[in-house]
Motif scaffolding. Structure first.
Motif, mmCIF file in Angstrom:
data_model
loop_
_atom_site.group_PDB
_atom_site.id
_atom_site.type_symbol
_atom_site.label_atom_id
_atom_site.label_comp_id
_atom_site.label_asym_id
_atom_site.label_seq_id
_atom_site.Cartn_x
_atom_site.Cartn_y
_atom_site.Cartn_z
ATOM 1 N N ASP A 100 0.817 -1.211 0.000
ATOM 2 C CA ASP A 100 0.000 0.000 0.000
ATOM 3 C C ASP A 100 0.851 1.263 0.000
ATOM 4 N N VAL A 101 1.978 1.218 0.684
ATOM 5 C CA VAL A 101 2.876 2.362 0.813
ATOM 6 C C VAL A 101 4.300 1.842 0.681
ATOM 7 N N LEU A 102 5.145 2.582 -0.032
ATOM 8 C CA LEU A 102 6.545 2.195 -0.173
ATOM 9 C C LEU A 102 7.454 3.250 0.441
ATOM 10 N N VAL A 103 8.399 2.783 1.247
ATOM 11 C CA VAL A 103 9.495 3.629 1.713
ATOM 12 C C VAL A 103 10.773 2.922 1.301
ATOM 13 N N ALA A 104 11.814 3.699 1.046
ATOM 14 C CA ALA A 104 13.025 3.110 0.472
ATOM 15 C C ALA A 104 14.267 3.634 1.175
ATOM 16 N N SER A 105 15.273 2.782 1.246
ATOM 17 C CA SER A 105 16.582 3.241 1.688
ATOM 18 C C SER A 105 17.323 3.811 0.480
ATOM 19 N N THR A 106 18.406 4.505 0.752
ATOM 20 C CA THR A 106 19.207 5.048 -0.338
ATOM 21 C C THR A 106 19.844 3.935 -1.172
ATOM 22 N N ASN A 107 19.846 2.702 -0.642
ATOM 23 C CA ASN A 107 20.353 1.549 -1.392
ATOM 24 C C ASN A 107 19.335 0.999 -2.381
ATOM 25 N N ALA A 108 18.094 1.411 -2.293
ATOM 26 C CA ALA A 108 17.028 0.817 -3.104
ATOM 27 C C ALA A 108 17.184 1.174 -4.577
#
Length: 261
Positions: free
Chosen positions: A121-129
């Motif tokens: 439903d919601v995506l959050v990402a690290s700088t590695n993504a």
């Protein structure tokens, strides 16, 4: 099996589901697909779970997608991978989960792994993504919704660029294009996902499930059909809300607003 291919942890109403094949970049072999579908059905049915975080073990990969070694060595493996039955299809199981699912993308999300991310439903990402659609280079037609979902999320031209080049999309560009909601340092990814999940877990679960279904059903329809659907469900639901309930909830919302500054 040397270890659980999917790790489930539940704390204070939030389930954290971790794809756990880091030695294979969390590739979706048959065992992982089936176990992920089982776990998603379990958290959906668990009344103590009010929100879900889905992530991958390690910092290299959310999931690198279908296990191509398995697909290349087992007859019928690809057909099983594209099964529409939630018992065999982890993406469908994620989509059918009535609780909000936050995808915490800690590394690459490639092809089938991209589709798993898009089921959240919601995506959050690290700088590695990083995200990539390599279906065209592998010669496999997407069967978990990528060809339809991505264009609706980031625009058809951008989706075609990713599909026709198989190039990687970095985390900051994914943020600019509206694919992910937040980008943060790797060590802050799960704490950020947890804060969002805690906020979601504070909503009445029955209301949240109905609201999620309203958004999803409307998104799958035309704009006019979505507006009609909202009007229909709103009228039915809001008639059951008493003035006393509205007043009590208004006070709680005001108090929460004050604590958020």
């Amino acid at each position: 099996m040397a270890h659980d291919v999917v790790v489930l942890e539940i704390s204070n109403g939030v389930a954290t589901v971790t794809l756990n094949r880091p030695e294979a970049m969390n590739a979706l072999n048959r065992a992982l697909r089936q176990r992920l579908a089982e776990v998603m059905r379990a958290v959906d049915a668990d009344p103590d779970v009010r929100a879900v975080i889905l992530t991958g073990a390690g910092e290299r990969a959310f999931t690198a997608g279908l296990d191509l070694k398995e697909l290349g060595s087992e007859a019928g493996a690809l057909g099983s991978a594209n099964a529409t039955d939630p018992a065999d299809n982890p993406v469908k199981a994620i989509e059918l989960c009535r609780k909000p699912v936050i995808g915490a993308v800690n590394g690459v999300a490639i092809t089938g792994g991209f589709e798993v991310a898009l089921a959240c439903d919601v995506l959050v990402a690290s700088t590695n993504a990083r995200f990539a659609d390599t279906h065209a280079r592998v010669g496999i037609v997407p069967g978990w919704g990528l060809s339809q979902k991505l264009s609706r999320m980031i625009g058809i031209s951008r989706a075609k660029e990713l599909a026709f080049t198989s190039n990687f999309l970095d985390a900051q560009t994914a943020l600019a294009w509206g694919l992910v909601n937040h980008v943060t340092a790797p060590g802050e990814l799960l704490p950020l996902a947890r804060r969002l999940a805690d906020d979601m877990a504070g909503i009445d679960p029955g209301f949240l499930a109905a609201y999620k279904r309203l958004i999803d059903d409307g998104y799958a329809a035309s704009f006019a059909e979505g507006l009609a659907l909202e009007a229909e469900r709103s009228s039915a639901a809001n008639r059951a809300v008493s003035p006393e309930q509205v007043e009590a909830r208004r006070t709680a919302v005001q108090q929460r607003g004050r604590t958020q500054g």
